[in-house]
Design a protein around this motif. Structure first.
Motif, PDB file in Angstrom:
ATOM      1  N   GLY A   1      -0.713   7.097  -6.183  1.00  0.00           N
ATOM      2  CA  GLY A   1      -1.617   8.006  -5.497  1.00  0.00           C
ATOM      3  C   GLY A   1      -2.719   7.281  -4.752  1.00  0.00           C
ATOM      4  N   PHE A   2      -3.470   8.036  -3.981  1.00  0.00           N
ATOM      5  CA  PHE A   2      -4.487   7.478  -3.083  1.00  0.00           C
ATOM      6  C   PHE A   2      -5.655   6.831  -3.812  1.00  0.00           C
ATOM      7  N   ASP A   3      -5.921   7.237  -5.050  1.00  0.00           N
ATOM      8  CA  ASP A   3      -7.032   6.633  -5.804  1.00  0.00           C
ATOM      9  C   ASP A   3      -6.804   5.150  -6.075  1.00  0.00           C
TER      10      ASP A   3
ATOM     11  N   GLY B   1       0.819  -1.213   0.000  1.00  0.00           N
ATOM     12  CA  GLY B   1       0.000   0.000   0.000  1.00  0.00           C
ATOM     13  C   GLY B   1       0.855   1.266   0.000  1.00  0.00           C
ATOM     14  N   MET B   2       1.936   1.265   0.773  1.00  0.00           N
ATOM     15  CA  MET B   2       2.829   2.432   0.799  1.00  0.00           C
ATOM     16  C   MET B   2       3.456   2.650  -0.574  1.00  0.00           C
ATOM     17  N   ASP B   3       3.893   1.570  -1.211  1.00  0.00           N
ATOM     18  CA  ASP B   3       4.485   1.676  -2.545  1.00  0.00           C
ATOM     19  C   ASP B   3       3.471   2.191  -3.557  1.00  0.00           C
ATOM     20  N   VAL B   4       2.265   1.641  -3.509  1.00  0.00           N
ATOM     21  CA  VAL B   4       1.213   2.063  -4.433  1.00  0.00           C
ATOM     22  C   VAL B   4       0.860   3.527  -4.199  1.00  0.00           C
ATOM     23  N   LEU B   5       0.729   3.909  -2.946  1.00  0.00           N
ATOM     24  CA  LEU B   5       0.413   5.308  -2.629  1.00  0.00           C
ATOM     25  C   LEU B   5       1.470   6.238  -3.216  1.00  0.00           C
TER      26      LEU B   5
ATOM     27  N   THR C   1       6.466   9.752  -1.046  1.00  0.00           N
ATOM     28  CA  THR C   1       5.395   9.261  -0.190  1.00  0.00           C
ATOM     29  C   THR C   1       4.769  10.404   0.605  1.00  0.00           C
ATOM     30  N   GLU C   2       5.604  11.282   1.136  1.00  0.00           N
ATOM     31  CA  GLU C   2       5.091  12.439   1.897  1.00  0.00           C
ATOM     32  C   GLU C   2       4.156  13.271   1.021  1.00  0.00           C
ATOM     33  N   ARG C   3       4.559  13.494  -0.207  1.00  0.00           N
ATOM     34  CA  ARG C   3       3.739  14.282  -1.138  1.00  0.00           C
ATOM     35  C   ARG C   3       2.413  13.560  -1.399  1.00  0.00           C
ATOM     36  N   ALA C   4       2.460  12.245  -1.572  1.00  0.00           N
ATOM     37  CA  ALA C   4       1.240  11.463  -1.840  1.00  0.00           C
ATOM     38  C   ALA C   4       0.295  11.470  -0.638  1.00  0.00           C
TER      39      ALA C   4
ATOM     40  N   LEU D   1      -2.665   2.129   7.143  1.00  0.00           N
ATOM     41  CA  LEU D   1      -1.652   2.655   6.226  1.00  0.00           C
ATOM     42  C   LEU D   1      -1.128   4.010   6.701  1.00  0.00           C
ATOM     43  N   ILE D   2      -2.029   4.874   7.165  1.00  0.00           N
ATOM     44  CA  ILE D   2      -1.569   6.184   7.635  1.00  0.00           C
ATOM     45  C   ILE D   2      -0.772   6.029   8.929  1.00  0.00           C
ATOM     46  N   GLU D   3      -1.109   5.043   9.735  1.00  0.00           N
ATOM     47  CA  GLU D   3      -0.319   4.757  10.939  1.00  0.00           C
ATOM     48  C   GLU D   3       1.063   4.229  10.546  1.00  0.00           C
TER      49      GLU D   3
END
Length: 178
Positions: free
Chosen positions: A20-22, A12-16, A94-97, A54-56
């Motif tokens: 992006g979140f979509d 999920g982190m890689d995909v984000l 990742t931070e930007r995403a 994921l946000i955690e």
């Protein structure tokens, strides 16, 4: 293929970061891993639970692990410099995403606000330990955090032009009582 909760979060982190979140949907994630959605639901109640986890995970990677690394590996007087050096050299993708995601999701925005508060508080503590007053430390910590966010907006390639020595000089100026 049997996936762990950690595998899903890492993916999920890689995909984000890349898409992006979509793209953070159970069916899309499962398809990209070549597994059924059942594997996803074995570890997460629903997509909201996955997003919360994921946000955690992002918080742990991007804030708590960094603080732990600084506390364990850098002399107290060098921690702010080590933090700034790291912040200006690691990928900001990742931070930007995550921040883009927050513009569409109030729960993510709230979590980011808490992370920003933690980051600014930690930087202020480092500045206070360097001898600044709480008021000076807070103002400069906010400035450093704002500069970091500006780096995120500019992107990695433009901010890569700041040599380590210049970053160190900037940190020294910010830590001085002047």
């Amino acid at each position: 293929m049997k996936l762990s909760r950690g595998d899903w979060l890492a993916h999920g982190m890689d995909v984000l970061a890349k898409e992006g979140f979509d793209a953070l949907k159970a069916d899309l994630l499962a398809k990209s891993l070549g597994v059924s959605r059942g594997s996803f639901y074995w570890h997460f109640k629903d997509i909201r639970a996955f997003h919360a986890a994921l946000i955690e995970e992002w918080h742990q990677r991007a804030t708590q692990q960094v603080i732990d690394w600084l506390e364990q590996g850098a002399e107290e007087s060098r921690r702010l410099n080590a933090l700034v050096q790291r912040a200006w050299t690691v990928s900001s993708r990742t931070e930007r995403a995550v921040r883009a995601w927050a513009t569409h999701n109030p729960e993510i925005a709230s979590r980011i606000e808490a992370v920003d508060t933690q980051r600014i508080g930690y930087i202020a503590d480092l500045l206070e330990s360097a001898g600044l007053t709480p008021k000076q430390a807070r103002a400069r910590a906010l400035f450093i955090a704002s500069a970091y966010l500006g780096r995120i907006v500019l992107g990695d390639s433009r901010s890569a032009g700041l040599p380590a020595k210049e970053l160190e000089t900037i940190v020294e100026l910010l830590q001085s009582g002047a």
